[in-house]
Structures are given as structure tokens and as C-alpha cells.
Write a protein that holds these residues in place. Structure first.
Motif, PDB file in Angstrom:
ATOM      1  N   HIS A  91       4.023   8.969 -15.589  1.00 12.16           N
ATOM      2  CA  HIS A  91       3.856   7.637 -15.021  1.00 12.16           C
ATOM      3  C   HIS A  91       5.003   6.696 -15.388  1.00 12.16           C
ATOM      4  O   HIS A  91       5.370   5.828 -14.612  1.00 12.16           O
ATOM      5  CB  HIS A  91       2.498   7.043 -15.406  1.00 12.16           C
TER       6      HIS A  91
ATOM      7  N   SER B 176       0.828  -1.211   0.000  1.00 13.74           N
ATOM      8  CA  SER B 176       0.000   0.000   0.000  1.00 13.74           C
ATOM      9  C   SER B 176       0.859   1.257   0.000  1.00 13.74           C
ATOM     10  O   SER B 176       0.535   2.231  -0.687  1.00 13.74           O
ATOM     11  CB  SER B 176      -0.916   0.018   1.229  1.00 13.74           C
TER      12      SER B 176
ATOM     13  N   GLY C  51       0.602   0.905  -9.468  1.00 16.05           N
ATOM     14  CA  GLY C  51       0.625   2.276  -8.954  1.00 16.05           C
ATOM     15  C   GLY C  51       1.065   3.276 -10.004  1.00 16.05           C
ATOM     16  O   GLY C  51       0.550   4.391 -10.069  1.00 16.05           O
TER      17      GLY C  51
ATOM     18  N   VAL D 229       2.204   1.773  -3.536  1.00 15.38           N
ATOM     19  CA  VAL D 229       1.164   2.264  -4.446  1.00 15.38           C
ATOM     20  C   VAL D 229       0.840   3.725  -4.126  1.00 15.38           C
ATOM     21  O   VAL D 229       0.697   4.555  -5.034  1.00 15.38           O
ATOM     22  CB  VAL D 229      -0.099   1.385  -4.374  1.00 15.38           C
ATOM     23  N   LEU D 230       0.760   4.071  -2.847  1.00 14.70           N
ATOM     24  CA  LEU D 230       0.477   5.450  -2.465  1.00 14.70           C
ATOM     25  C   LEU D 230       1.595   6.388  -2.915  1.00 14.70           C
ATOM     26  O   LEU D 230       1.332   7.485  -3.408  1.00 14.70           O
ATOM     27  CB  LEU D 230       0.272   5.540  -0.951  1.00 14.70           C
TER      28      LEU D 230
ATOM     29  N   LEU E 230      -1.800   4.251 -12.291  1.00  9.06           N
ATOM     30  CA  LEU E 230      -2.942   4.950 -11.711  1.00  9.06           C
ATOM     31  C   LEU E 230      -2.913   6.451 -11.955  1.00  9.06           C
ATOM     32  O   LEU E 230      -3.497   7.215 -11.204  1.00  9.06           O
ATOM     33  CB  LEU E 230      -3.011   4.677 -10.200  1.00  9.06           C
TER      34      LEU E 230
ATOM     35  N   CYS F 139       3.511   5.905  -5.454  1.00 11.52           N
ATOM     36  CA  CYS F 139       3.347   6.016  -6.916  1.00 11.52           C
ATOM     37  C   CYS F 139       2.267   7.029  -7.263  1.00 11.52           C
ATOM     38  O   CYS F 139       2.449   7.848  -8.174  1.00 11.52           O
ATOM     39  CB  CYS F 139       2.982   4.669  -7.518  1.00 11.52           C
ATOM     40  N   ILE F 140       1.160   6.996  -6.562  1.00 17.79           N
ATOM     41  CA  ILE F 140       0.060   7.919  -6.842  1.00 17.79           C
ATOM     42  C   ILE F 140       0.492   9.359  -6.585  1.00 17.79           C
ATOM     43  O   ILE F 140       0.205  10.257  -7.379  1.00 17.79           O
ATOM     44  CB  ILE F 140      -1.187   7.552  -6.006  1.00 17.79           C
TER      45      ILE F 140
ATOM     46  N   ALA G  17       3.141  -3.818  -7.459  1.00 18.53           N
ATOM     47  CA  ALA G  17       2.614  -2.593  -6.857  1.00 18.53           C
ATOM     48  C   ALA G  17       3.113  -1.367  -7.611  1.00 18.53           C
ATOM     49  O   ALA G  17       2.355  -0.417  -7.829  1.00 18.53           O
ATOM     50  CB  ALA G  17       3.018  -2.518  -5.380  1.00 18.53           C
TER      51      ALA G  17
END
Length: 132
Positions: free
Chosen positions: A57, A42, A102, A45-46, A105, A48-49, A98
């Protein structure tokens, strides 16, 4: 675009050689140590966002791949797992996925891609519409 990605690869290599990715990976693994594998995934991924709102990206994927792999190795080492352990290998693969998900996204928020900003006003979209 190719020059941008090539420059990002060089930046990722520089982060690896200077140890910046290792320091970031240790911090992420330290935070996730008490929470488990899901927290590590998580966090990646966070991250990455958040980075998707600042850079492209493809650059996020290139920059965070060594960080994610180092984080997985650090978390596995903190748990006493060796590199050949199936759980450690699965954690590395999960962290790489991930980063892949991520990094993809970039369409989840209106600020993360220029196309989202272009269609938000004329299309009458709200911030929550992108998450749905």
C-alpha cells in the motif's frame, strides 16, 4: 521495508521523468471528462484498490500520487480552468485524498494483504466480510 519504499520513490520519479505517469493521467482524465469529478476520484480509488492486490500500500501511494495530480491538472485544463482556480485546486486536493484513502484500502479484500489471507481460512471469513 525502508529499502522497498526508497526503491518505490525512485520508480515514481522514473515514471514522472519518462512521461509514463503523464500518459496514464491523460487516459484517466479522458475517461473521466464526460462523467465529472466524482468519476475521476472513483477511478483513482479503484486503481489504488487494484494495485493494492499486487504491491504494498505504501508503494501504491508513492506511485499513484504523481498520476493523480497530473490527472487532476489534465481534467482541469480540459475544462479550461487555470492552475490558480479554486475548483482546480480543490480537484488536486481531492485526488490526493483519493490516493491516500485508496492506498489505505489494502484491507478491503482478502487478496490485498498477506494478513487477510492468513486469517481468512481459520477465521471462517468470506470475501464479502472484508468489504463490510
Amino acid at each position: 521495508m525502508l529499502l522497498f519504499i526508497a526503491g518505490t520513490i525512485a520508480l515514481g520519479e522514473a515514471m514522472e521523468r519518462t512521461g509514463a505517469s503523464h500518459v496514464l493521467a491523460q487516459a484517466i482524465a479522458h475517461v473521466a471528462l464526460g462523467w465529472g469529478d466524482a468519476a475521476l476520484l472513483s477511478a483513482i480509488v479503484l486503481l489504488c484498490i487494484v494495485l493494492n492486490t499486487l504491491i504494498a500500500h505504501a508503494a501504491v501511494a508513492v506511485l499513484l500520487t504523481p498520476v493523480a495530480i497530473s490527472s487532476a491538472h489534465a481534467l482541469a485544463a480540459a475544462r479550461g480552468l487555470s492552475a490558480g482556480d479554486p475548483h482546480a485546486d480543490a480537484l488536486v486536493r481531492g485526488c490526493m485524498l483519493a490516493v491516500a484513502f485508496g492506498g489505505s484500502l489494502c484491507f478491503a479484500t482478502p487478496a490485498s494483504h498477506q494478513v487477510n489471507l492468513m486469517v481468512m481460512g481459520p477465521g471462517g471469513y468470506r470475501y464479502g466480510d472484508y468489504l463490510r
